[in-house]
Enzyme design. Structure first.
Site, PDB file in Angstrom:
ATOM      1  N   HIS A  46       0.839  -1.196   0.000  1.00 28.13           N
ATOM      2  CA  HIS A  46       0.000   0.000   0.000  1.00 28.13           C
ATOM      3  C   HIS A  46       0.877   1.249   0.000  1.00 28.13           C
ATOM      4  O   HIS A  46       2.100   1.167  -0.063  1.00 28.13           O
ATOM      5  CB  HIS A  46      -0.967  -0.013   1.190  1.00 28.13           C
ATOM      6  CG  HIS A  46      -0.285  -0.122   2.519  1.00 28.13           C
ATOM      7  ND1 HIS A  46       0.481   0.896   3.043  1.00 28.13           N
ATOM      8  CD2 HIS A  46      -0.214  -1.134   3.419  1.00 28.13           C
ATOM      9  CE1 HIS A  46       0.964   0.528   4.203  1.00 28.13           C
ATOM     10  NE2 HIS A  46       0.566  -0.707   4.453  1.00 28.13           N
TER      11      HIS A  46
ATOM     12  N   HIS B   3       4.100   1.358   2.243  1.00 33.40           N
ATOM     13  CA  HIS B   3       5.248   0.629   1.701  1.00 33.40           C
ATOM     14  C   HIS B   3       5.834   1.389   0.518  1.00 33.40           C
ATOM     15  O   HIS B   3       7.041   1.536   0.378  1.00 33.40           O
ATOM     16  CB  HIS B   3       4.830  -0.747   1.160  1.00 33.40           C
ATOM     17  CG  HIS B   3       4.128  -1.620   2.155  1.00 33.40           C
ATOM     18  ND1 HIS B   3       2.891  -2.162   1.907  1.00 33.40           N
ATOM     19  CD2 HIS B   3       4.483  -2.057   3.380  1.00 33.40           C
ATOM     20  CE1 HIS B   3       2.524  -2.897   2.933  1.00 33.40           C
ATOM     21  NE2 HIS B   3       3.476  -2.851   3.851  1.00 33.40           N
TER      22      HIS B   3
ATOM     23  N   CYS C 296      -0.830 -13.435  37.446  1.00 35.81           N
ATOM     24  CA  CYS C 296      -2.199 -13.626  37.910  1.00 35.81           C
ATOM     25  C   CYS C 296      -2.932 -14.454  36.875  1.00 35.81           C
ATOM     26  O   CYS C 296      -3.012 -14.066  35.703  1.00 35.81           O
ATOM     27  CB  CYS C 296      -2.909 -12.290  38.106  1.00 35.81           C
ATOM     28  SG  CYS C 296      -4.679 -12.499  38.416  1.00 35.81           S
TER      29      CYS C 296
ATOM     30  N   CYS D  70      -6.015 -12.637  35.286  1.00 34.61           N
ATOM     31  CA  CYS D  70      -5.688 -11.536  34.371  1.00 34.61           C
ATOM     32  C   CYS D  70      -4.918 -12.034  33.157  1.00 34.61           C
ATOM     33  O   CYS D  70      -4.835 -11.348  32.145  1.00 34.61           O
ATOM     34  CB  CYS D  70      -4.794 -10.490  35.044  1.00 34.61           C
ATOM     35  SG  CYS D  70      -5.502  -9.693  36.471  1.00 34.61           S
TER      36      CYS D  70
ATOM     37  N   CYS E 205      -3.050  -9.479  43.447  1.00 31.03           N
ATOM     38  CA  CYS E 205      -3.491  -8.840  42.214  1.00 31.03           C
ATOM     39  C   CYS E 205      -4.558  -7.805  42.535  1.00 31.03           C
ATOM     40  O   CYS E 205      -5.544  -8.112  43.197  1.00 31.03           O
ATOM     41  CB  CYS E 205      -4.054  -9.906  41.272  1.00 31.03           C
ATOM     42  SG  CYS E 205      -5.108  -9.204  39.988  1.00 31.03           S
TER      43      CYS E 205
ATOM     44  N   HIS F  87      -8.191  -8.900  41.090  1.00 33.91           N
ATOM     45  CA  HIS F  87      -8.929 -10.079  41.554  1.00 33.91           C
ATOM     46  C   HIS F  87      -8.668 -10.400  43.018  1.00 33.91           C
ATOM     47  O   HIS F  87      -9.224 -11.352  43.544  1.00 33.91           O
ATOM     48  CB  HIS F  87      -8.563 -11.292  40.690  1.00 33.91           C
ATOM     49  CG  HIS F  87      -8.882 -11.095  39.246  1.00 33.91           C
ATOM     50  ND1 HIS F  87      -7.953 -10.657  38.321  1.00 33.91           N
ATOM     51  CD2 HIS F  87     -10.041 -11.237  38.570  1.00 33.91           C
ATOM     52  CE1 HIS F  87      -8.524 -10.568  37.149  1.00 33.91           C
ATOM     53  NE2 HIS F  87      -9.790 -10.896  37.273  1.00 33.91           N
TER      54      HIS F  87
ATOM     55  N   LYS G 118     -15.617  13.116   0.163  1.00 35.35           N
ATOM     56  CA  LYS G 118     -16.734  13.844   0.760  1.00 35.35           C
ATOM     57  C   LYS G 118     -17.789  12.914   1.352  1.00 35.35           C
ATOM     58  O   LYS G 118     -18.098  11.882   0.800  1.00 35.35           O
ATOM     59  CB  LYS G 118     -17.398  14.679  -0.343  1.00 35.35           C
ATOM     60  CG  LYS G 118     -17.696  16.079   0.089  1.00 35.35           C
ATOM     61  CD  LYS G 118     -18.250  16.839  -1.093  1.00 35.35           C
ATOM     62  CE  LYS G 118     -19.146  17.956  -0.637  1.00 35.35           C
ATOM     63  NZ  LYS G 118     -19.691  18.680  -1.776  1.00 35.35           N
TER      64      LYS G 118
ATOM     65  N   LYS H 168     -18.730   7.670   4.977  1.00 36.31           N
ATOM     66  CA  LYS H 168     -17.590   7.029   5.628  1.00 36.31           C
ATOM     67  C   LYS H 168     -17.569   5.540   5.339  1.00 36.31           C
ATOM     68  O   LYS H 168     -16.808   4.798   5.946  1.00 36.31           O
ATOM     69  CB  LYS H 168     -17.684   7.224   7.146  1.00 36.31           C
ATOM     70  CG  LYS H 168     -17.199   8.591   7.596  1.00 36.31           C
ATOM     71  CD  LYS H 168     -17.120   8.624   9.098  1.00 36.31           C
ATOM     72  CE  LYS H 168     -16.561   9.954   9.569  1.00 36.31           C
ATOM     73  NZ  LYS H 168     -16.591  10.047  11.025  1.00 36.31           N
TER      74      LYS H 168
END
Length: 641
Positions: free
Chosen positions: A19, A22, A127, A130, A144, A147, A294, A297
RNA sequence: GGCGAUGUAGCUCAGCUGGUUAGAGCGCACGACUCAUAAUCGUGAGGUCCGGGGUUCAAGUCCCCGCAUCGCUACCA
């Protein structure tokens, strides 16, 4: 005495098609390389593809092929694109080549032997809930913070490069050599990174999980993870061909700012550990911000720069990219900007100078190159405007100011246009006594065009060769030819052709942009296949308790600026929910909104605030959010099934 | 919250180590010219240099405090 120039682009990861990002880096290096070749320097320009890793193995599987076949194909796609863009790389390296793999293993072994690679018993306090590690500092009473659990000691089965050890050294390098990373802003960013510990770098992955990689020479159960594999290409390409003595002392890398950390921190420390001298420069450029057309989106509405390259021509496209970005900063990519630049600089100034010169030459001198008569002050001024350029342009190129280099040349072209208006060859032509004067003026214009064509050759190789063909110059040129005024052969024939750069019809372009609004291309953008999660049963789904809720308050999180602390009424219950939608919704928009809440999600502390549930929202590929709600009103507390 | 970048004419941007009335290109207006791709050349309009303090004989340029935009990062159950 010639200088040596060795420049690299990053090697591109082959999990996607090329693209603009690059392409820009690669064009940039191509232009720099071409300038240095023009100046007679010993040049090597390296690019390539990065072909290992889990993602590629998976992509190959999804495509129903082997990793090797897959990377062969995508790597070829890159080379095809570079050919189309006129990229004159001298070397193309692929990380799957055996010459590269061998050197990666050699370097790894060397660094390992000297004790800079260690087995990852670092681990730490982990943990389980987590799924992450904590430092002592982050724990609350040894537990922790999320938790309230005692973390367990775990170690990762990876190898680590002892990068932290080289941090003071790298810092000193940057401090003593202000041009090591440029422009300065990026040097400062790296220095900022080095103010705090950078830690050690994980450089391996278990082979059983990621089989597509280079095995560590001392441990066949692990493969190299990206850094030592990818970054070493800059070195392995040279060493595998015995070119390292010749080029390595002059190496400079060109990258976009997104990969500053690997190149500014990992790479130099790796080089130091491997006993390879540091690079000369790391040149960092900004992004092209590609604006939506314009209004809409919707996906596919985006201007795709590489399509514009085909519409407007490779040379004009390269000129625009180099002219409109100042190195290091971001720039915006507008089709209209491209078109205006083409008209103003290339069609009106340069192209038209050629056209009017050849027009007059044809009319007054049958298209034959005349001799100079005595030069007036004006003639000399024009000459000097051009012959002083080669040095100045090279200086700007070396300083990465490509935009300035091009502006300087175009200034001289403008001076040539002014020269024509001032000298008025069409009046000289009416007076036989002024014949020698007319010769001199026309010859001056031709020399100006010849010089311009050389100075711009690295940026627009095709068109500049065409230009020279029209004024009767064939064969190779060197930069020094632009330092001399009298290089055309009097009496030789010119060959006028089509206008070099046709004007773009701006009115028509504006009209299509207003009307189309992008819709024409929207439909052809094939939606990528959806990625699915493992199938579940109705029983799995039944575990979820989803309920309607009403947001009654939205307050700032005391400790995080992208989070809202929401109060949600769910029937009789009042819940606190921490939600990361602050970038998408204001407090006013949220309060009073009906939402759907995951009501039986385990509570969790988010940066210190307990969150009791989660609000559902849809997110598109571009990160746009929309909260899930109800299409007719029901009391909060109602269950969603 | 931390780090960083950017904010200068309608648009895109230059302005290095502080120094005369702040620049360029495009666009716009007017004029000149006619060789030329309705091109070229000249003239002109248009700016509280994001805001507020400060340092200095002198600040777009240095320092401080804000604001805005963007990026990285923490975080996004």
């Amino acid at each position: 005495m010639t200088a040596t120039f060795y420049a690299t682009t990053p090697i591109f990861y082959v999990n996607a098609e090329p693209h603009i990002g690059h392409a820009y880096t690669t064009i940039l290096v191509d232009v720099a390389a071409r300038y240095h070749r023009l100046a007679g320097d010993d040049v090597r320009f390296l690019t390539g593809t990065d072909e290992h890793g889990e993602k590629i193995a998976k992509a190959a599987e999804a495509a129903g092929t082997t990793p090797q076949a897959y990377v062969d194909q995508v790597s070829q796609q890159f080379r095809d694109t570079w050919d189309r863009l006129g990229i004159t790389y001298d070397g193309f390296i692929r990380t799957t080549e055996s010459r590269h793999q061998k050197i990666v293993q050699d370097v790894l072994q060397r660094v390992y032997d000297q004790g800079d690679i260690i087995y990852g018993e670092y681990g730490g306090l982990y943990c389980v809930k987590c799924e992450r590690y904590y430092t002592e500092k982050e724990l609350e009473d040894g537990k922790c913070p999320q938790h309230d659990l005692e973390p367990e000691y775990r170690s990762e089965a990876n190898y680590f490069f002892r990068m932290e050890k080289y941090r003071p050294w790298l810092k000193e390098q940057l401090e003593t050599n202000p041009n090591l990373i440029r422009p300065e802003g990026y040097r400062n960013e790296v220095l900022a990174m080095l103010r705090e510990p950078i830690g050690d770098l994980s450089i391996s992955r278990p082979k059983e999980r990621v089989p597509w990689g280079i095995p560590l020479p001392w441990d066949e159960d692990h493969v190299t993870y990206v850094w030592f594999d990818a970054l070493l290409n800059y070195w392995s390409d040279l060493e595998s061909q015995g070119l390292d003595d010749r080029y390595w002392p002059h190496v400079q890398h060109f990258i976009a700012k997104d990969i500053l950390k690997p190149h500014g921190v990992f790479w130099p420390t790796m080089l130091k550990a491997a006993g390879i001298p540091l690079f000369q420069h790391l040149n960092v450029h900004g992004y092209w911000l590609v604006e939506d057309r314009k209004m809409s989106k919707s996906v596919g509405n985006v201007v795709r720069p590489l399509e514009l390259e085909q519409r407007y021509g490779n040379d004009a496209f390269r000129y625009f990219l180099l002219r409109d970005m100042s190195f290091g900063l971001d720039a915006s990519f507008h089709e209209l900007g491209l078109a205006e630049r083409i008209n103003a600089d290339l069609a009106n100034d340069l192209g038209n100078l050629l056209n009017r010169t050849l027009g007059m030459l044809g009319k007054y001198r049958s298209g034959v190159v005349p001799s100079f008569g005595p030069l007036t002050a004006e003639d000399e001024a024009l000459r000097d405007a051009f012959t002083s350029l080669p040095n100045a342009v090279m200086r700007e190129v070396e300083g990465l100011h490509f935009d300035r280099a091009l502006a300087m040349v175009m200034e001289a072209v403008a001076a040539a246009n002014k020269y024509v208006s001032d000298q008025k060859p069409w009046e000289l032509a009416k007076d036989e006594a002024q014949s020698e004067r007319l010769d001199t003026v026309l010859r001056g214009c031709l020399e100006a065009l010849r010089c311009a064509s050389i100075l711009l050759d690295p940026v627009m190789p095709g068109k500049m060769q065409e230009l020279r063909a029209q004024i009767g110059v064939s064969g190779d040129v060197i930069l020094d030819d632009a330092s001399h005024w009298e290089r055309l052969e009097a009496g030789s024939a010119t060959e006028p052709g089509e206008p070099l750069f046709p004007r773009v019809d701006l009115e028509a372009l504006k009209a299509t942009m207003d009307v189309a609004g992008g819709s024409e291309e929207a439909s052809e953008a094939a939606a990528p296949a959806l990625e699915h999660k493992p199938e579940i049963t109705i029983d799995d789904f039944a575990k979820l308790e989803l309920r309607v809720g009403t947001i009654t308050a939205a307050e700032d999180h005391p400790n995080a600026d992208r989070l809202w602390v929401l109060t949600v009424q769910v029937g009789p219950e009042t819940r606190t929910v921490v939600s990361g939608i602050k970038a998408h919704y204001t407090a006013e928009q949220l309060v009073g909104t009906t939402v759907i809440l995951v009501a039986n999600l385990a509570p969790v502390k988010l940066r210190g605030v307990l969150s009791q549930g989660m609000i559902l929202a849809a997110e598109d590929a571009e990160g746009n959010l929309s909260l899930a709600g109800l299409d007719r009103s029901l009391p909060d507390g109602s269950e969603v099934r």
